[in-house]
Design an enzyme around this catalytic site. Sequence first.
Site: not given
Lengths: 684, 265
Positions: B91, B142
């Site tokens: 993440h 991202c």
Amino acid sequence: VTSGGSTDTTGVSPLQVELARWADLVRDGHAGTRVGFGLQLAEQIMRLTGDATHGPSDGVTESILRQVVRDARQIGDRNSLMVGVGLLLQAADVPLEEGEALIDEAVPGIANAPVATGRLLLIVAAEFLRTEAMRIGRSADERNRLLGRSLALLQPLLEGSFEPFIEWQHLVLAAQVHNYLGEPRAAIPLLARATTLVDRGSNEWTKAAIELGLTYNDIGADREAVEVLSQTLPMALGNSLAPSGSPTSVHRGFDLSDVASALAESLASLRDADAAFGVQGLAFIDDDGSAAFCDLSAMCAQLADDELGVLFCVNNATTMFLFDRAEALRVRRIPGASVQTWLQTIDAADWLQSSMKPGRTGTIPQALEVLNDALRGALSGLADEIDGYGSVVVIPHRTLALLPFWLLDAFAGTPLRMVPSPRLLLSSPDRPAGGELLSVADPNGDLPAARVESEAVRQRAGSRFDYDGLAGRACTVDALLRELPTARWWHFAGHARSDVAFPENSVLRLSSGPDGDDDVLDGATILQQDLSRVALAVLSACSSGVPEMRIDSVTRLAGLAALLLRQGVGTVVATMWEVGDAAAALIVDQLVAELLDEGGEADVPACLQRATERVRTMASSEAAARFQQIATDSVDGFVAAAADRAAGRLLSHPGPAPFASVERWGAFFTAGARYVDVRVGDRL
Amino acid sequence: MARRIGLYVGLGSVDSDHYRDNFGEPWSGLLRGTENDARAMSELMTTLGVEAFAPALLGESATSSAVLHHLAEMAAETSPGDLVIVTFAGHGGQMEDGDGDEDDGLDETWCLYDRQVIDDELHDAYARFAEGVRIVVISDSCHSGSVTRLAPESGALPRSMSDGASIHTRNANEALYRDVLADRRRGEVRPGPTVELLAACQDDELSWDDEPHGVFTAALLASPAPRDLSSLDEWLATAASLIKPSYNQHPRHSVYTVGAPPAPG
């Protein structure tokens, strides 16, 4: 049911026995035996369920038919292949490419086939292609190609070797295809011929007259529609005036109220041409699917002095009814607005609403350009009619419910409200005084900006109303339904799905409570609520999906806005497509400010127009400053951090107007009543 | 001879004692393809002559101290001309910027097992490498905190921590992150290594997790990697062409030299 290849018939239905025999045959691998038995079995199941893919048969019929087609192909049994393909296309969800391939394979065999087989295959294949042609999202070229193929398949039925066996349904289908191809004149003789094929005293005539009348109506042949439909009038009106039952049965089933509606529309559209009908109002298919007759004087009385009503009636000769408080009804046939025009507009509208879905190409501004281009001819002159009026109310009809009228060039600059049906224009329930402002934000926890928006509403209006906020997991269906009956204003910032075709499928996504799972408030539940106390509902929600549908299946305006209006909400401000977090929060913030500034009876469409205009022209720094102000005034650390983030992101890309593009602001629209009494929100 | 070494990081979960979800509850950030990504990138790079500096850091072993410690050791053992590969699959997040060096006021982060490592810390770690060292960072992650729309493929998850989770996590560990931000090195201006970033998507897009690999890593693995790793443009372009349009995920390639903005992501 089966054990070791044998069949146990104890306590099972005859159909299960047959299915077990089928399973045995499949296992034993005798293709020739399977073909004959499979066709019998499939037909038997289809008679029972009517659908080979869904429902009780659970795909069994489809799998049987696919096996039959494979077997027939393998053993060279062309007749069974044709029957199998016909039944498969009739009853299963066959993808277009596969369907066309099956048609190419099977149809050449009709020359040597029994008449019944050939007719079945041709009519089913033609219907399949017509249906596929009318799926939203088809290009015009592709649509016309499929319609052309459909018509070609019908030709042998119309004038070829099958002509002696023609039935009225074949002619109606051919007429519809001609109409969709933009050839309504070619449809009329086909329908005229169809009327000669049914005995007018028979039960079949009732069904035929309905189909014929609706098709005449679609192609703009009003006199013929009236003539045919009037023969079913007493029965049709008798049924439509009775309680219409649940919305599901109305929307999904064949309903005789359609007849009354079609007849009424035809009568209404003849109003300027034939005064002998003496129409005193508009009979209209209502938003709940029933027919309604609205007194014209009463409709005019619902408008403000400066307001113009524009009611669209769509058939091949699209008609606009213009009316105002002075009852100056003008009926305009829209020149050049053929079915083709509306097909183009519906395509563009669908594009508009789905352009933000993953994988879709094209942008909302591009879709709007297509939409405006397609409608330029149809709506030419409307600007002159609007000139002099301060506001417009649009009552759309059928698929026009998909169009964002408030964004069309023809209505540029004029505050506009949508009203789903004449009945809803007439309804104005008495609202008891007082009430609270209920704000429901971020039930699913993934929209921090929704919490910011809710906080902005609280900061603006909290001193005027008794404010009640639900956020995150507190936003359960139970909590909402408990609070809603006493709310005067209702603000919702979260996810929603608005289903145009079947409003009862529309949902607001809420929370199930402590476990954090999603829950939904569905349309069916909304239809059980009395929301007549709610004067204003602001749904700042992602309207995240219009389902795939056929153009000719959408006959009513629906969706969440219509649903709420039907349950008594005065005015709904809603969104047509997924809205960016920051823009949505700012528009709602400005809308509330505008409404409160009006002080008394606030003009919602005008306030929304000013609010969107303000956000459209807002510089990044101004928008960021507003978020920073919300953060500063908030006592909630999470909300303050989220507002600061929103500000930070705006400052990262400074610009004179970050929300200038229509996709940022254009989704918001007003539906329902024009005015909201701001004073009644005052604390008592 | 120039040395080629690699560090591979993949997290299928994070420490729920530290991280918070959208509602402020403990969050373990489960992902499915990330640890496979790290193993596969390690194997791929081995075939290209890149020596694994350490066993792949997976799950609980991928702590902030482990990653930063290994980067410091790699800096100490490399010299001009050497190639360093760092891959991250997990993440990404964002955090309020403590020093105003980010134009959106938010630092970008990698969600490591025990805490987020902010881009300034990575920047400091890269700055310890010698001038002339080439660092290639492949990040299948991202940082967009924007709302997750409908997943383009059934079961696909975005590899970013949402805004809500990010705010709650920061608020729940206020003192820790205040110290992290305060400890950053300041005024680093000496010329440092070149850093090439191969990112899974654009700033405002999401990178998608899937099984057995993330969408970006799967595309990289399916594309022929240049043996000498000298130019990565073609590799990235081929990989980008393999990503289904429905993912709306467009990889990007950026190069900068430490000591000059922008900071790495």
